[in-house]
Scaffold this motif. Structure first.
Motif, PDB file in Angstrom:
ATOM      1  N   GLY A 196     -23.575  26.199  -3.515  1.00 42.28           N
ATOM      2  CA  GLY A 196     -24.890  26.857  -4.603  1.00 42.28           C
ATOM      3  C   GLY A 196     -24.173  28.155  -5.830  1.00 42.28           C
ATOM      4  N   SER A 197     -24.704  28.957  -6.745  1.00 40.28           N
ATOM      5  CA  SER A 197     -23.902  29.957  -7.282  1.00 40.28           C
ATOM      6  C   SER A 197     -24.693  30.381  -8.789  1.00 40.28           C
ATOM      7  CB  SER A 197     -22.625  29.549  -7.825  1.00 40.28           C
ATOM      8  OG  SER A 197     -22.498  28.672  -9.353  1.00 40.28           O
ATOM      9  N   ALA A 198     -24.379  31.021  -9.411  1.00 38.71           N
ATOM     10  CA  ALA A 198     -25.467  31.399 -10.714  1.00 38.71           C
ATOM     11  C   ALA A 198     -24.384  30.524 -11.849  1.00 38.71           C
ATOM     12  CB  ALA A 198     -25.208  33.603 -11.214  1.00 38.71           C
ATOM     13  N   VAL A 199     -24.078  29.908 -11.316  1.00 34.92           N
ATOM     14  CA  VAL A 199     -23.166  29.243 -12.608  1.00 34.92           C
ATOM     15  C   VAL A 199     -23.793  27.413 -12.998  1.00 34.92           C
ATOM     16  CG1 VAL A 199     -20.901  27.976 -13.912  1.00 34.92           C
ATOM     17  CG2 VAL A 199     -21.034  30.404 -12.615  1.00 34.92           C
ATOM     18  N   ARG A 246     -29.554  35.950  -6.587  1.00 40.24           N
ATOM     19  CA  ARG A 246     -30.448  36.880  -8.000  1.00 40.24           C
ATOM     20  C   ARG A 246     -29.944  36.487  -9.396  1.00 40.24           C
ATOM     21  NH1 ARG A 246     -29.849  42.039  -9.440  1.00 40.24           N
ATOM     22  NH2 ARG A 246     -26.915  42.478  -8.263  1.00 40.24           N
ATOM     23  N   TYR A 247     -29.071  36.282  -9.283  1.00 45.31           N
ATOM     24  CA  TYR A 247     -27.751  35.759 -10.781  1.00 45.31           C
ATOM     25  C   TYR A 247     -28.328  34.665 -11.168  1.00 45.31           C
ATOM     26  CZ  TYR A 247     -25.669  39.907  -9.296  1.00 45.31           C
ATOM     27  OH  TYR A 247     -25.233  41.746  -9.339  1.00 45.31           O
ATOM     28  N   LEU A 248     -29.026  33.825 -10.744  1.00 41.23           N
ATOM     29  CA  LEU A 248     -29.310  32.519 -10.508  1.00 41.23           C
ATOM     30  C   LEU A 248     -30.581  32.465 -11.406  1.00 41.23           C
ATOM     31  CD1 LEU A 248     -28.651  29.205 -10.210  1.00 41.23           C
ATOM     32  CD2 LEU A 248     -29.859  29.027  -8.769  1.00 41.23           C
ATOM     33  N   ASP A 249     -31.274  33.367 -10.067  1.00 39.85           N
ATOM     34  CA  ASP A 249     -32.851  33.366 -11.249  1.00 39.85           C
ATOM     35  C   ASP A 249     -32.972  33.956 -12.567  1.00 39.85           C
ATOM     36  OD1 ASP A 249     -33.616  32.227  -8.138  1.00 39.85           O
ATOM     37  OD2 ASP A 249     -33.566  33.951  -7.912  1.00 39.85           O
ATOM     38  N   GLU A 250     -31.933  34.992 -12.733  1.00 38.17           N
ATOM     39  CA  GLU A 250     -31.809  36.238 -13.583  1.00 38.17           C
ATOM     40  C   GLU A 250     -31.310  34.429 -14.749  1.00 38.17           C
ATOM     41  OE1 GLU A 250     -29.707  39.028 -13.235  1.00 38.17           O
ATOM     42  OE2 GLU A 250     -31.080  40.236 -11.992  1.00 38.17           O
ATOM     43  N   ALA A 251     -30.565  33.721 -14.729  1.00 37.27           N
ATOM     44  CA  ALA A 251     -30.016  33.034 -15.907  1.00 37.27           C
ATOM     45  C   ALA A 251     -30.712  31.810 -15.732  1.00 37.27           C
ATOM     46  CB  ALA A 251     -28.673  31.844 -15.379  1.00 37.27           C
ATOM     47  N   ARG A 268     -34.376  32.410 -16.102  1.00 37.03           N
ATOM     48  CA  ARG A 268     -35.213  33.077 -16.681  1.00 37.03           C
ATOM     49  C   ARG A 268     -34.799  33.202 -18.116  1.00 37.03           C
ATOM     50  NH1 ARG A 268     -36.371  35.115 -11.595  1.00 37.03           N
ATOM     51  NH2 ARG A 268     -34.736  36.377 -12.497  1.00 37.03           N
ATOM     52  N   ARG A 269     -33.130  33.430 -18.094  1.00 30.37           N
ATOM     53  CA  ARG A 269     -33.162  33.564 -19.105  1.00 30.37           C
ATOM     54  C   ARG A 269     -33.058  32.790 -20.266  1.00 30.37           C
ATOM     55  NH1 ARG A 269     -29.451  35.880 -17.357  1.00 30.37           N
ATOM     56  NH2 ARG A 269     -27.470  34.439 -17.418  1.00 30.37           N
ATOM     57  N   ARG A 270     -32.030  31.458 -19.766  1.00 26.68           N
ATOM     58  CA  ARG A 270     -32.473  29.958 -19.972  1.00 26.68           C
ATOM     59  C   ARG A 270     -33.760  29.500 -21.168  1.00 26.68           C
ATOM     60  NH1 ARG A 270     -26.171  27.963 -18.596  1.00 26.68           N
ATOM     61  NH2 ARG A 270     -25.449  30.414 -18.721  1.00 26.68           N
ATOM     62  N   GLY A 271     -35.139  30.001 -19.981  1.00 31.07           N
ATOM     63  CA  GLY A 271     -36.225  28.908 -19.939  1.00 31.07           C
ATOM     64  C   GLY A 271     -36.220  27.626 -19.490  1.00 31.07           C
ATOM     65  N   LEU A 272     -35.995  26.993 -18.251  1.00 32.04           N
ATOM     66  CA  LEU A 272     -35.098  26.471 -17.698  1.00 32.04           C
ATOM     67  C   LEU A 272     -36.568  25.642 -17.065  1.00 32.04           C
ATOM     68  CD1 LEU A 272     -31.591  25.848 -17.403  1.00 32.04           C
ATOM     69  CD2 LEU A 272     -32.512  25.734 -18.859  1.00 32.04           C
ATOM     70  N   GLY A 273     -37.220  26.271 -17.344  1.00 35.03           N
ATOM     71  CA  GLY A 273     -38.194  26.299 -16.287  1.00 35.03           C
ATOM     72  C   GLY A 273     -38.865  25.387 -15.147  1.00 35.03           C
ATOM     73  N   VAL A 274     -37.550  26.409 -14.112  1.00 35.09           N
ATOM     74  CA  VAL A 274     -37.845  25.584 -12.871  1.00 35.09           C
ATOM     75  C   VAL A 274     -37.806  26.854 -11.837  1.00 35.09           C
ATOM     76  CG1 VAL A 274     -35.584  25.267 -11.157  1.00 35.09           C
ATOM     77  CG2 VAL A 274     -35.098  24.705 -13.609  1.00 35.09           C
ATOM     78  N   ASP A 275     -38.532  27.133 -10.807  1.00 37.38           N
ATOM     79  CA  ASP A 275     -38.615  27.933 -10.125  1.00 37.38           C
ATOM     80  C   ASP A 275     -38.130  28.612  -9.304  1.00 37.38           C
ATOM     81  OD1 ASP A 275     -41.513  27.198 -10.407  1.00 37.38           O
ATOM     82  OD2 ASP A 275     -41.649  25.900  -8.486  1.00 37.38           O
ATOM     83  N   ARG A 321     -31.738  24.061  -3.670  1.00 35.72           N
ATOM     84  CA  ARG A 321     -33.033  23.214  -4.312  1.00 35.72           C
ATOM     85  C   ARG A 321     -32.820  23.630  -5.588  1.00 35.72           C
ATOM     86  NH1 ARG A 321     -35.023  20.000  -0.063  1.00 35.72           N
ATOM     87  NH2 ARG A 321     -34.215  20.998   2.011  1.00 35.72           N
ATOM     88  N   VAL A 322     -32.910  24.645  -6.307  1.00 34.42           N
ATOM     89  CA  VAL A 322     -32.791  24.651  -7.565  1.00 34.42           C
ATOM     90  C   VAL A 322     -31.515  23.596  -8.372  1.00 34.42           C
ATOM     91  CG1 VAL A 322     -32.519  25.967  -9.674  1.00 34.42           C
ATOM     92  CG2 VAL A 322     -34.004  27.389  -7.437  1.00 34.42           C
ATOM     93  N   PHE A 323     -30.422  23.893  -7.741  1.00 37.56           N
ATOM     94  CA  PHE A 323     -29.434  22.531  -8.431  1.00 37.56           C
ATOM     95  C   PHE A 323     -29.971  20.796  -8.309  1.00 37.56           C
ATOM     96  CE2 PHE A 323     -25.152  25.317  -8.635  1.00 37.56           C
ATOM     97  CZ  PHE A 323     -26.334  25.818  -9.021  1.00 37.56           C
TER      98      PHE A 323
END
Length: 231
Positions: free
Chosen positions: A27-30, A59-64, A66-73, A80-82
């Protein structure tokens, strides 16, 4: 450019000369790591273990996201996001195992080790600024499992622009230039014997850092003393 030299060193990419038994996606923000892991799954026909809880990158992953509009919680463990993004990319859910308690690279390796019961060939995919340190952590955690092979595949070689850093000039930015510079300086310190090495916090074994990388680190640290962070 010193930043480019350090970035290429940290973004470890090994030639894979052996069948891969398991892909380990950290896991990471990338977010770009997900597509690379999905492609590796198709190439090697290997299941994916996703490791990552809630840590400093969350928090950087969450920002990314939202910024990219991926529609993932967001607000969830990084793994879990990945996992959700991997499924969107065509990886079958039953080919994905999740470890969602680790909060740093050391725990990624330690908790992944608990899930691997026999010698295996693992392909590690991590944020390119942390790829080399992650590899060192896995070497330490898997030292008790003879026959284990570790290969690293940084998902990208960072492209460094004037103000932003990402996968390329036409792709979404991943880091600001200032944050990226701070990450580079922090990583070289952590890889040193006095950082996370044997003379420091002893999280990893000795890593031989090339002289030209150390020279670039010293020049960059001198030019940007405010960017130095040693958590």
């Amino acid at each position: 450019m010193d930043e480019e030299l350090i970035a290429r060193y940290l973004a470890r990419r090994d030639p894979v000369d052996h069948p891969v038994d398991r892909i380990v996606l950290l896991g990471s923000a990338v977010i770009e790591s997900v597509a690379v892991a999905a492609a590796a799954h198709r190439t090697y026909s290997a299941p994916i273990l996703v490791s990552g809880g809630i840590g400093h990158s969350t928090r950087y992953l969450d920002e990314a996201i939202r910024r990219r509009g991926l529609g993932v919680d967001t607000g969830r463990p990084e793994s879990r996001v990945f996992r959700e993004l991997l499924i969107r990319d065509g990886v079958p859910p039953d080919e994905i195992v999740v470890e969602d308690q680790s909060a740093n690279c050391g725990e990624n390796a330690e908790f992944t080790r608990r899930l691997i019961t026999g010698a295996a060939t693992l392909l590690l995919i991590q944020d390119p600024t942390m790829q080399r340190r992650t590899h060192a952590c896995f070497e330490r955690s898997f030292a008790d499992l003879p026959g284990t092979r570790l290969f690293s595949l940084a998902p990208l070689i960072p492209w460094i622009g004037t103000d932003q850093v990402g996968a390329g000039p036409e792709t979404p930015p991943i880091w600001s230039r200032a944050r990226f510079r701070s990450l580079l300086l922090g990583e070289i310190h952590r890889l040193s014997p006095d950082g996370y090495g044997p003379r420091g916090r002893d999280f990893i074994d000795h890593v031989d850092i090339p002289a030209e990388v150390l020279a670039a680190y010293n020049r960059l640290a001198t030019a940007h003393p405010d960017a130095i962070r040693h958590p």
